[in-house]
Scaffold this motif. Structure first.
Motif, PDB file in Angstrom:
ATOM      1  N   ASN A  76       1.104  -1.619   0.096  1.00 14.45           N
ATOM      2  CA  ASN A  76       0.206   0.137  -0.177  1.00 14.45           C
ATOM      3  C   ASN A  76       1.058   1.049  -0.036  1.00 14.45           C
ATOM      4  O   ASN A  76       2.402   1.129  -0.083  1.00 14.45           O
ATOM      5  N   ALA A  77       0.512   2.384   0.248  1.00 21.97           N
ATOM      6  CA  ALA A  77       1.344   3.707   0.493  1.00 21.97           C
ATOM      7  C   ALA A  77       1.930   3.710   1.144  1.00 21.97           C
ATOM      8  O   ALA A  77       3.641   3.917   0.674  1.00 21.97           O
ATOM      9  N   THR A  78       1.889   3.486   2.494  1.00 23.13           N
ATOM     10  CA  THR A  78       2.504   2.809   3.493  1.00 23.13           C
ATOM     11  C   THR A  78       3.865   1.921   3.530  1.00 23.13           C
ATOM     12  O   THR A  78       5.311   2.112   3.660  1.00 23.13           O
ATOM     13  N   THR A  79       3.621   1.017   2.683  1.00 18.39           N
ATOM     14  CA  THR A  79       4.301  -0.197   2.336  1.00 18.39           C
ATOM     15  C   THR A  79       6.250   0.534   1.085  1.00 18.39           C
ATOM     16  O   THR A  79       7.022   0.904   1.717  1.00 18.39           O
ATOM     17  N   LEU A  80       4.858   1.143   0.407  1.00 23.10           N
ATOM     18  CA  LEU A  80       6.149   1.927  -0.883  1.00 23.10           C
ATOM     19  C   LEU A  80       6.774   3.049   0.068  1.00 23.10           C
ATOM     20  O   LEU A  80       7.682   3.122  -0.432  1.00 23.10           O
ATOM     21  N   ARG A  81       6.450   3.697   0.929  1.00 25.13           N
ATOM     22  CA  ARG A  81       7.489   4.681   1.160  1.00 25.13           C
ATOM     23  C   ARG A  81       8.443   4.495   2.472  1.00 25.13           C
ATOM     24  O   ARG A  81       9.228   4.619   2.768  1.00 25.13           O
ATOM     25  N   MET A  82       7.845   3.521   3.659  1.00 27.53           N
ATOM     26  CA  MET A  82       8.500   2.925   4.335  1.00 27.53           C
ATOM     27  C   MET A  82      10.157   2.098   3.365  1.00 27.53           C
ATOM     28  O   MET A  82      11.425   1.939   3.451  1.00 27.53           O
ATOM     29  N   LEU A  83       9.625   1.583   1.913  1.00 25.90           N
ATOM     30  CA  LEU A  83      10.716   0.552   1.301  1.00 25.90           C
ATOM     31  C   LEU A  83      11.638   1.364   0.594  1.00 25.90           C
ATOM     32  O   LEU A  83      12.545   1.010   0.755  1.00 25.90           O
ATOM     33  N   ALA A  84      10.555   2.847   0.601  1.00 25.81           N
ATOM     34  CA  ALA A  84      11.991   3.556  -0.604  1.00 25.81           C
ATOM     35  C   ALA A  84      12.604   4.069   0.939  1.00 25.81           C
ATOM     36  O   ALA A  84      14.013   5.153   0.598  1.00 25.81           O
ATOM     37  N   CYS A  85      12.348   4.635   2.311  1.00 29.87           N
ATOM     38  CA  CYS A  85      13.279   5.181   3.167  1.00 29.87           C
ATOM     39  C   CYS A  85      14.534   3.352   3.634  1.00 29.87           C
ATOM     40  O   CYS A  85      15.477   3.839   3.729  1.00 29.87           O
ATOM     41  N   ALA A  86      14.052   2.407   3.452  1.00 32.83           N
ATOM     42  CA  ALA A  86      14.798   1.427   3.683  1.00 32.83           C
ATOM     43  C   ALA A  86      15.846   1.646   2.400  1.00 32.83           C
ATOM     44  O   ALA A  86      16.842   1.293   2.018  1.00 32.83           O
ATOM     45  N   GLY A  87      15.504   2.119   1.320  1.00 31.02           N
ATOM     46  CA  GLY A  87      15.936   1.745   0.117  1.00 31.02           C
ATOM     47  C   GLY A  87      17.485   2.542  -0.194  1.00 31.02           C
ATOM     48  O   GLY A  87      18.670   2.487   0.035  1.00 31.02           O
ATOM     49  N   ALA A  88      17.022   4.272   0.389  1.00 33.52           N
ATOM     50  CA  ALA A  88      17.442   5.465   0.419  1.00 33.52           C
ATOM     51  C   ALA A  88      18.429   5.095   1.761  1.00 33.52           C
ATOM     52  O   ALA A  88      19.682   5.097   1.867  1.00 33.52           O
ATOM     53  N   GLY A  89      18.668   4.505   3.022  1.00 30.12           N
ATOM     54  CA  GLY A  89      19.165   3.971   4.090  1.00 30.12           C
ATOM     55  C   GLY A  89      20.300   2.775   3.824  1.00 30.12           C
ATOM     56  O   GLY A  89      21.658   3.068   3.761  1.00 30.12           O
ATOM     57  N   SER A  90      20.341   2.057   2.984  1.00 26.90           N
ATOM     58  CA  SER A  90      20.723   1.021   2.220  1.00 26.90           C
ATOM     59  C   SER A  90      21.340   1.974   1.753  1.00 26.90           C
ATOM     60  O   SER A  90      23.070   1.679   1.645  1.00 26.90           O
ATOM     61  N   LEU A  91      21.986   2.713   0.856  1.00 21.44           N
ATOM     62  CA  LEU A  91      21.953   3.164  -0.230  1.00 21.44           C
ATOM     63  C   LEU A  91      23.002   4.342   0.259  1.00 21.44           C
ATOM     64  O   LEU A  91      24.595   3.764   0.458  1.00 21.44           O
ATOM     65  N   LEU A  92      22.068   4.897   1.904  1.00 25.83           N
ATOM     66  CA  LEU A  92      23.742   5.785   2.321  1.00 25.83           C
ATOM     67  C   LEU A  92      24.244   4.680   2.757  1.00 25.83           C
ATOM     68  O   LEU A  92      25.946   5.520   2.963  1.00 25.83           O
ATOM     69  N   GLY A  93      23.889   4.109   3.428  1.00 24.61           N
ATOM     70  CA  GLY A  93      24.701   3.213   4.621  1.00 24.61           C
ATOM     71  C   GLY A  93      26.270   2.018   3.544  1.00 24.61           C
ATOM     72  O   GLY A  93      26.836   2.000   3.852  1.00 24.61           O
ATOM     73  N   PHE A  94      25.658   1.958   1.839  1.00 20.22           N
ATOM     74  CA  PHE A  94      26.617   1.251   1.208  1.00 20.22           C
ATOM     75  C   PHE A  94      27.566   2.096   1.257  1.00 20.22           C
ATOM     76  O   PHE A  94      28.512   1.497   0.994  1.00 20.22           O
ATOM     77  N   VAL A  95      27.163   3.552   1.034  1.00 18.20           N
ATOM     78  CA  VAL A  95      28.094   4.379   0.441  1.00 18.20           C
ATOM     79  C   VAL A  95      29.100   4.837   1.663  1.00 18.20           C
ATOM     80  O   VAL A  95      30.317   4.934   1.812  1.00 18.20           O
ATOM     81  N   LEU A  96      28.629   5.016   3.033  1.00 23.73           N
ATOM     82  CA  LEU A  96      29.120   5.230   4.439  1.00 23.73           C
ATOM     83  C   LEU A  96      29.851   4.846   4.680  1.00 23.73           C
ATOM     84  O   LEU A  96      30.811   5.199   5.778  1.00 23.73           O
ATOM     85  N   VAL A  97      30.276   2.791   4.946  1.00 22.29           N
ATOM     86  CA  VAL A  97      30.559   2.085   5.934  1.00 22.29           C
ATOM     87  C   VAL A  97      30.459   0.735   4.386  1.00 22.29           C
ATOM     88  O   VAL A  97      29.312   0.048   3.971  1.00 22.29           O
ATOM     89  N   PRO A  98      31.788   1.159   3.754  1.00 21.53           N
ATOM     90  CA  PRO A  98      31.751   0.478   2.572  1.00 21.53           C
ATOM     91  C   PRO A  98      31.459  -1.084   2.468  1.00 21.53           C
ATOM     92  O   PRO A  98      31.374  -1.948   3.048  1.00 21.53           O
ATOM     93  N   VAL A  99      30.057  -1.128   1.438  1.00 24.02           N
ATOM     94  CA  VAL A  99      29.246  -2.859   1.132  1.00 24.02           C
ATOM     95  C   VAL A  99      28.695  -3.067   2.790  1.00 24.02           C
ATOM     96  O   VAL A  99      27.516  -3.227   2.199  1.00 24.02           O
ATOM     97  N   LEU A 100      29.221  -3.097   3.696  1.00 22.99           N
ATOM     98  CA  LEU A 100      28.612  -4.080   4.892  1.00 22.99           C
ATOM     99  C   LEU A 100      27.739  -2.796   5.080  1.00 22.99           C
ATOM    100  O   LEU A 100      26.795  -3.184   6.319  1.00 22.99           O
ATOM    101  N   GLY A 101      27.767  -1.632   5.192  1.00 22.98           N
ATOM    102  CA  GLY A 101      26.549  -0.475   5.285  1.00 22.98           C
ATOM    103  C   GLY A 101      25.228  -0.446   5.055  1.00 22.98           C
ATOM    104  O   GLY A 101      24.423   0.181   5.871  1.00 22.98           O
ATOM    105  N   ALA A 102      25.133  -1.274   4.041  1.00 28.64           N
ATOM    106  CA  ALA A 102      23.822  -1.640   3.987  1.00 28.64           C
ATOM    107  C   ALA A 102      22.885  -2.725   4.190  1.00 28.64           C
ATOM    108  O   ALA A 102      21.729  -1.176   3.963  1.00 28.64           O
ATOM    109  N   ILE A 103      22.975  -3.114   4.769  1.00 27.01           N
ATOM    110  CA  ILE A 103      22.306  -4.178   5.813  1.00 27.01           C
ATOM    111  C   ILE A 103      21.535  -3.122   6.864  1.00 27.01           C
ATOM    112  O   ILE A 103      20.532  -3.001   6.675  1.00 27.01           O
ATOM    113  N   PRO A 104      22.700  -2.963   8.467  1.00 26.70           N
ATOM    114  CA  PRO A 104      22.479  -1.915   8.594  1.00 26.70           C
ATOM    115  C   PRO A 104      22.016  -0.484   8.372  1.00 26.70           C
ATOM    116  O   PRO A 104      20.769  -0.228   9.183  1.00 26.70           O
TER     117      PRO A 104
END
Length: 160
Positions: A76-104
């Protein structure tokens, strides 16, 4: 391979990364197809090694996803926004802590979304557990795999 071709491959990979988070869009297949197109257009040994590595990673990822519980998130709309936040957090974590930061980063994105939505820490942690059990772990596995492939492609393009 020209700059415009590389840019197009990069855009298809980016579309595939976004497609992992969207329902009914074959994100991992788009990432793999972009890498395959790049390897066919630029027949260097490093391109073929990246393609072989991408193929192996995607097969392992699909095997891991089949081993996970076969639950699905209710979209639903909430789930899509939540997945967008999760994806943005994963990308940010991947860049800040290379590779392993994607999971947290993924987990932090879901937690922060739920914390804002629900207001309390305990409720946000419970919602995070529910999301991960309901299919978030499969999405995380596929997104992490596609991020690894994208990073390998960027490294190969910059290297040679």
């Amino acid at each position: 391979m020209g700059v415009w071709d590389l840019l197009l491959v990069g855009l298809v990979i980016l579309l595939g990364l976004c497609g992992v988070l969207l329902p009914a869009m074959p994100g991992s297949l788009l990432v793999w197809a972009a890498v395959m197109w790049w390897a066919l257009k630029d027949p260097q040994p490093v391109a073929w090694w990246v393609l072989v590595g991408a193929t192996v990673l995607l097969l392992v990822s699909q095997g891991a996803r089949w081993a996970l519980p076969p639950r699905r998130l209710r979209m639903n709309a909430t789930t899509l926004r939540m997945l967008a936040c999760a994806g943005a957090g994963s990308l940010l974590g991947f860049v800040l802590v290379p590779v392993l930061g994607a999971i947290p980063g993924f987990l932090a994105g879901v937690y922060l979304f739920e914390r804002v939505r629900l207001g309390r820490h305990a409720d946000a942690v419970a919602a995070l557990r529910t999301v991960m059990r309901a299919g978030g772990s499969g999405i995380l596995a596929e997104l992490f795999t596609c991020q690894l492939i994208a990073a390998a492609w960027v490294g190969a393009v910059l290297w040679g």
